[in-house]
Motif scaffolding. Structure first.
Motif, PDB file in Angstrom:
ATOM      1  N   ALA A   1       0.837  -1.211   0.000  1.00 39.91           N
ATOM      2  CA  ALA A   1       0.000   0.000   0.000  1.00 39.91           C
ATOM      3  C   ALA A   1       0.867   1.256   0.000  1.00 39.91           C
ATOM      4  CB  ALA A   1      -0.927  -0.009   1.211  1.00 39.91           C
ATOM      5  N   GLN A   2       1.953   1.242   0.763  1.00 34.46           N
ATOM      6  CA  GLN A   2       2.859   2.386   0.781  1.00 34.46           C
ATOM      7  C   GLN A   2       3.555   2.558  -0.565  1.00 34.46           C
ATOM      8  OE1 GLN A   2       5.179   1.090   4.165  1.00 34.46           O
ATOM      9  NE2 GLN A   2       4.097   2.453   5.581  1.00 34.46           N
ATOM     10  N   VAL A   3       3.920   1.449  -1.183  1.00 36.26           N
ATOM     11  CA  VAL A   3       4.527   1.508  -2.515  1.00 36.26           C
ATOM     12  C   VAL A   3       3.543   2.118  -3.510  1.00 36.26           C
ATOM     13  CG1 VAL A   3       5.361   0.118  -4.452  1.00 36.26           C
ATOM     14  CG2 VAL A   3       6.099  -0.407  -2.122  1.00 36.26           C
ATOM     15  N   GLY A   4       2.285   1.675  -3.435  1.00 36.25           N
ATOM     16  CA  GLY A   4       1.273   2.218  -4.334  1.00 36.25           C
ATOM     17  C   GLY A   4       1.081   3.704  -4.161  1.00 36.25           C
ATOM     18  N   SER A   5       1.066   4.172  -2.930  1.00 30.64           N
ATOM     19  CA  SER A   5       0.911   5.604  -2.649  1.00 30.64           C
ATOM     20  C   SER A   5       2.094   6.397  -3.196  1.00 30.64           C
ATOM     21  CB  SER A   5       0.774   5.842  -1.143  1.00 30.64           C
ATOM     22  OG  SER A   5      -0.398   5.243  -0.644  1.00 30.64           O
ATOM     23  N   PHE A   6       3.290   5.838  -3.075  1.00 28.96           N
ATOM     24  CA  PHE A   6       4.481   6.513  -3.592  1.00 28.96           C
ATOM     25  C   PHE A   6       4.381   6.720  -5.098  1.00 28.96           C
ATOM     26  CE2 PHE A   6       8.562   5.673  -5.767  1.00 28.96           C
ATOM     27  CZ  PHE A   6       9.226   6.849  -5.450  1.00 28.96           C
ATOM     28  N   PHE A   7       4.050   5.679  -5.832  1.00 33.78           N
ATOM     29  CA  PHE A   7       3.967   5.809  -7.285  1.00 33.78           C
ATOM     30  C   PHE A   7       2.814   6.710  -7.709  1.00 33.78           C
ATOM     31  CE2 PHE A   7       6.796   2.145  -7.335  1.00 33.78           C
ATOM     32  CZ  PHE A   7       7.597   2.428  -8.425  1.00 33.78           C
ATOM     33  N   ALA A   8       1.736   6.708  -6.938  1.00 34.54           N
ATOM     34  CA  ALA A   8       0.605   7.581  -7.270  1.00 34.54           C
ATOM     35  C   ALA A   8       0.981   9.048  -7.178  1.00 34.54           C
ATOM     36  CB  ALA A   8      -0.571   7.277  -6.342  1.00 34.54           C
ATOM     37  N   GLY A   9       2.003   9.368  -6.386  1.00 33.12           N
ATOM     38  CA  GLY A   9       2.430  10.749  -6.230  1.00 33.12           C
ATOM     39  C   GLY A   9       3.454  11.203  -7.249  1.00 33.12           C
TER      40      GLY A   9
END
Length: 380
Positions: free
Chosen positions: A68-76
């Motif tokens: 989930a943290q990885v996903g949030s990083f790429f979304a930014g």
């Protein structure tokens, strides 16, 4: 009286353990198996990723960040920033659970080309042994096959015997997703071998995808170090313990990018991996077949919200392996027994240890219903 009963149970357990050893040794021979060193830890290239400070934001540590943290990083990140990470760190992005699916495909294509070129160089190096050059030629050919335009490679790690995950269908639009977890003797070179096609994770995935009329996406996941042969590695949980967190993280990564909770199909020793991962696995269904046990005495012991299913055909040699766990040997209760509590799947038309996904079998029909969400109860 209690002591006498305990002694009887102890003797039965010891006899079963001895029989387990005898069956395994007689089937393939302890000497025929080679103890494997499991791949653990973050993807290759992580050190370079950690040292990269080109972006104005802190990059997640592949060893500790959640999907989930990885996903949030790429979304930014902007599309150009995402692409630059693929170019600079293909081996990390391609194996980073929670990263966007399209980026992982692109990154793994780059990693495959790099591995193919490396293997070609070794194959042409006259200073290498013929064995090294032959292995390099085989690896280059394998990478070339995986680079075919129609193939979608969601994970690729060339270390050791090699690991890979291939997608059939569209993970971005599929209403249902399934993951195939293999048993022994499966790696980068053997996950889609031509012989015994329905006994490999790629063959199982293709069969399931076709049987659903493309109503689901199916992932053939070879993301852990499998046992070789039927020796000590297959009889203990050591490799499964190393593989379970990798499977759980992979499934969490699918959910993190918006895919539905997958139905997870676990073959043979792969069911041991699934049993140990079950409590952390965001699965809709957990299907174990040709299973030697899942290191649990009952469905309740798995601590999962998933529906649990089990199948074994009468001709499967796995039935000869006693269901016992003693001093780390064996994998526990039979998941197809009524006392275990799993929903039974018919497998009367399946043949042998690897015939459950063969077209026309009752087991594949049941698997199809589970994969598409059409099965609501016991299918037997």
């Amino acid at each position: 009286m209690v002591l006498s009963s305990w002694k009887r149970r102890g003797r039965r357990t010891l006899v079963a353990a001895a029989l387990t050893t005898t069956v395994i040794a007689g089937t393939a021979g302890w000497a025929s198996a080679h103890e494997q060193r499991p791949l653990t830890g973050p993807p290759p290239g992580t050190a370079s990723w950690r040292a990269d400070h080109a972006l104005p934001v802190r990059m997640p540590d592949p060893a500790s960040a959640t999907p989930a943290q990885v996903g949030s990083f790429f979304a930014g990140l902007s599309p150009s920033e995402q692409h630059e990470l693929v170019v600079r760190h293909p081996s990390v992005v391609g194996n980073l659970d929670g990263a966007p699916i399209a980026l992982r495909y692109e990154a793994n294509a780059r990693a495959l080309r790099a591995e193919r070129d490396r293997a070609h160089a070794v194959a042409g190096d006259a200073t290498r042994t013929e064995q090294e050059r032959s292995a390099a030629r085989a690896r280059a050919e394998r990478c070339g096959e995986l680079l075919a335009p129609q193939r979608r490679i969601l994970a690729f790690d060339p270390r050791g015997r090699g690991q890979v995950a291939e997608v059939y269908g569209d993970l971005g639009t599929a209403r249902h997703v399934s993951v195939i977890v293999p048993g022994s003797d499966i790696d980068l070179d053997s996950f889609d071998r031509a012989r015994d096609p329905y006994g490999t994770p790629a063959g199982m995935a293709r069969a399931l995808y076709r049987a659903t009329d493309a109503r689901t996406a199916v992932v053939a996941w070879v993301g852990y170090t499998t046992p070789v042969g039927l020796g000590p590695d297959a009889a203990t949980g050591r490799l499964a313990e190393a593989g379970a967190p990798r499977l759980a993280r992979f499934a969490q990564g699918l959910v993190a990018v918006g895919a539905p909770r997958p139905a997870v199909f676990c073959h043979s020793y792969g069911s041991v991996v699934c049993g140990l991962a079950a409590a952390r696995l965001p699965a809709s269904d957990l299907v174990v077949f040709a299973s030697p046990g899942v290191r649990a005495d009952s469905v309740a012991d798995l601590h999962t919200r998933a529906r649990v299913w089990a199948a074994r055909d009468d001709s499967d040699w796995i039935a000869k392996v006693p269901n016992v766990e003693l001093f780390g040997l064996g994998h526990g209760a039979d998941p197809t027994s009524s006392s275990f509590g799993a929903r039974r799947i018919p497998a009367e038309k399946a043949e042998g240890h690897t015939g459950y996904f063969t077209p026309g079998t009752d087991s594949l029909r049941a698997f199809t219903d589970i994969a598409t969400g059409d099965s609501t109860g016991d299918t037997s």
